[in-house]
Design a protein around this motif. Structure first.
Motif, PDB file in Angstrom:
ATOM      1  N   THR A   5      11.117  33.893  -0.168  1.00  0.00           N
ATOM      2  CA  THR A   5      11.338  34.931  -1.176  1.00  0.00           C
ATOM      3  C   THR A   5      12.794  35.364  -1.173  1.00  0.00           C
ATOM      4  O   THR A   5      13.385  35.591  -2.221  1.00  0.00           O
ATOM      5  CB  THR A   5      10.425  36.137  -0.914  1.00  0.00           C
ATOM      6  OG1 THR A   5       9.068  35.691  -0.906  1.00  0.00           O
ATOM      7  CG2 THR A   5      10.609  37.203  -1.974  1.00  0.00           C
ATOM      8  N   PHE A   6      13.371  35.448   0.028  1.00  0.00           N
ATOM      9  CA  PHE A   6      14.767  35.854   0.174  1.00  0.00           C
ATOM     10  C   PHE A   6      15.477  34.885   1.097  1.00  0.00           C
ATOM     11  O   PHE A   6      14.880  34.301   1.990  1.00  0.00           O
ATOM     12  CB  PHE A   6      14.885  37.266   0.751  1.00  0.00           C
ATOM     13  CG  PHE A   6      14.365  38.335  -0.158  1.00  0.00           C
ATOM     14  CD1 PHE A   6      15.154  38.825  -1.185  1.00  0.00           C
ATOM     15  CD2 PHE A   6      13.090  38.841  -0.010  1.00  0.00           C
ATOM     16  CE1 PHE A   6      14.687  39.798  -2.042  1.00  0.00           C
ATOM     17  CE2 PHE A   6      12.612  39.825  -0.862  1.00  0.00           C
ATOM     18  CZ  PHE A   6      13.401  40.296  -1.880  1.00  0.00           C
ATOM     19  N   GLY A   7      16.761  34.751   0.878  1.00  0.00           N
ATOM     20  CA  GLY A   7      17.611  33.980   1.763  1.00  0.00           C
ATOM     21  C   GLY A   7      18.388  34.927   2.645  1.00  0.00           C
ATOM     22  O   GLY A   7      18.087  36.126   2.698  1.00  0.00           O
ATOM     23  N   PRO A   8      19.404  34.427   3.328  1.00  0.00           N
ATOM     24  CA  PRO A   8      20.240  35.306   4.147  1.00  0.00           C
ATOM     25  C   PRO A   8      20.855  36.425   3.302  1.00  0.00           C
ATOM     26  O   PRO A   8      21.140  36.240   2.119  1.00  0.00           O
ATOM     27  CB  PRO A   8      21.326  34.360   4.674  1.00  0.00           C
ATOM     28  CG  PRO A   8      20.724  33.010   4.587  1.00  0.00           C
ATOM     29  CD  PRO A   8      19.822  33.033   3.394  1.00  0.00           C
ATOM     30  N   VAL A   9      21.028  37.566   3.940  1.00  0.00           N
ATOM     31  CA  VAL A   9      21.538  38.760   3.262  1.00  0.00           C
ATOM     32  C   VAL A   9      22.810  39.222   3.960  1.00  0.00           C
ATOM     33  O   VAL A   9      22.909  39.171   5.183  1.00  0.00           O
ATOM     34  CB  VAL A   9      20.474  39.876   3.288  1.00  0.00           C
ATOM     35  CG1 VAL A   9      21.043  41.201   2.802  1.00  0.00           C
ATOM     36  CG2 VAL A   9      19.268  39.471   2.460  1.00  0.00           C
ATOM     37  N   GLU A  10      23.766  39.644   3.166  1.00  0.00           N
ATOM     38  CA  GLU A  10      25.004  40.211   3.706  1.00  0.00           C
ATOM     39  C   GLU A  10      25.205  41.609   3.145  1.00  0.00           C
ATOM     40  O   GLU A  10      24.902  41.864   1.980  1.00  0.00           O
ATOM     41  CB  GLU A  10      26.201  39.334   3.354  1.00  0.00           C
ATOM     42  CG  GLU A  10      26.158  37.992   4.035  1.00  0.00           C
ATOM     43  CD  GLU A  10      27.428  37.184   3.859  1.00  0.00           C
ATOM     44  OE1 GLU A  10      28.284  37.570   3.045  1.00  0.00           O
ATOM     45  OE2 GLU A  10      27.548  36.167   4.554  1.00  0.00           O
ATOM     46  N   LEU A  11      25.714  42.472   3.998  1.00  0.00           N
ATOM     47  CA  LEU A  11      26.052  43.836   3.597  1.00  0.00           C
ATOM     48  C   LEU A  11      27.566  43.937   3.525  1.00  0.00           C
ATOM     49  O   LEU A  11      28.252  43.611   4.492  1.00  0.00           O
ATOM     50  CB  LEU A  11      25.524  44.855   4.612  1.00  0.00           C
ATOM     51  CG  LEU A  11      24.031  45.159   4.565  1.00  0.00           C
ATOM     52  CD1 LEU A  11      23.201  44.012   5.052  1.00  0.00           C
ATOM     53  CD2 LEU A  11      23.738  46.408   5.364  1.00  0.00           C
ATOM     54  N   TYR A  12      28.064  44.343   2.391  1.00  0.00           N
ATOM     55  CA  TYR A  12      29.497  44.531   2.186  1.00  0.00           C
ATOM     56  C   TYR A  12      29.766  46.019   1.995  1.00  0.00           C
ATOM     57  O   TYR A  12      29.160  46.658   1.141  1.00  0.00           O
ATOM     58  CB  TYR A  12      29.975  43.786   0.934  1.00  0.00           C
ATOM     59  CG  TYR A  12      30.056  42.299   1.112  1.00  0.00           C
ATOM     60  CD1 TYR A  12      31.258  41.690   1.431  1.00  0.00           C
ATOM     61  CD2 TYR A  12      28.931  41.506   0.966  1.00  0.00           C
ATOM     62  CE1 TYR A  12      31.336  40.315   1.600  1.00  0.00           C
ATOM     63  CE2 TYR A  12      28.998  40.130   1.137  1.00  0.00           C
ATOM     64  CZ  TYR A  12      30.201  39.545   1.450  1.00  0.00           C
ATOM     65  OH  TYR A  12      30.261  38.186   1.629  1.00  0.00           O
ATOM     66  N   LEU A  13      30.664  46.564   2.789  1.00  0.00           N
ATOM     67  CA  LEU A  13      31.112  47.933   2.621  1.00  0.00           C
ATOM     68  C   LEU A  13      32.480  47.854   1.971  1.00  0.00           C
ATOM     69  O   LEU A  13      33.435  47.364   2.570  1.00  0.00           O
ATOM     70  CB  LEU A  13      31.181  48.654   3.963  1.00  0.00           C
ATOM     71  CG  LEU A  13      31.510  50.134   3.884  1.00  0.00           C
ATOM     72  CD1 LEU A  13      30.389  50.901   3.175  1.00  0.00           C
ATOM     73  CD2 LEU A  13      31.742  50.707   5.271  1.00  0.00           C
TER      74      LEU A  13
END
Length: 145
Positions: A5-13
């Motif tokens: 359903t989802f792949g890798p996720v990244e958080l950008y600040l």
């Protein structure tokens, strides 16, 4: 293994000038979304007063007030309170930032294919772009001597 359903996720600040993303920030994000390279999961505005008080605004799908009209978010709320609290420490007093949570759509496909082949991703390392560019520049400088 089935479809992910989802792949890798990244958080950008992303530090902002003012209290909202500029047109340039939104255009850069929009180009990647339109190309299908990433999927926007969540978008949070973190503001810190001069005294250090933090306020958080969770944006909704199609939020026109912040320039996201027509933009869908696939997992609003995935940036948890712990993430927001930890990352808000990086926002200087008297400024604001956008916490943008992106799924790497291309990496979802790659992960699915690895899993289907029986392989398992054991680790992924990310080297920040400034570090890579500095290293390559240094290597080219050495090679030119």
């Amino acid at each position: 293994m089935g479809q992910f359903t989802f792949g890798p996720v990244e958080l950008y600040l992303i530090g902002l000038e003012g209290s909202r993303p500029s047109a340039g920030v939104l255009d850069a994000l929009g180009e990647l979304l339109d190309a299908g390279l990433v999927r926007l999961l969540d978008f949070v505005i973190i503001a810190k007063s001069d005294g250090g008080e933090v306020s958080v605004t969770e944006l909704e799908t199609g939020d026109d007030e912040y320039g996201l009209a027509g933009t869908e978010m696939a997992a609003i709320g995935i940036a948890g309170d712990d993430d927001i609290e930890e990352l808000s420490e990086l926002v200087p007093p008297g400024s604001s930032a956008a916490l943008v949570v992106l799924e790497l759509a291309w990496a979802r496909t790659l992960s699915q294919r690895f899993a289907a082949s029986g392989a398992e991703v054991l680790n992924v390392e990310r080297i920040p772009a400034p570090v890579v560019n500095g290293l390559v520049d240094a290597l080219h400088g050495l090679n030119e001597e």
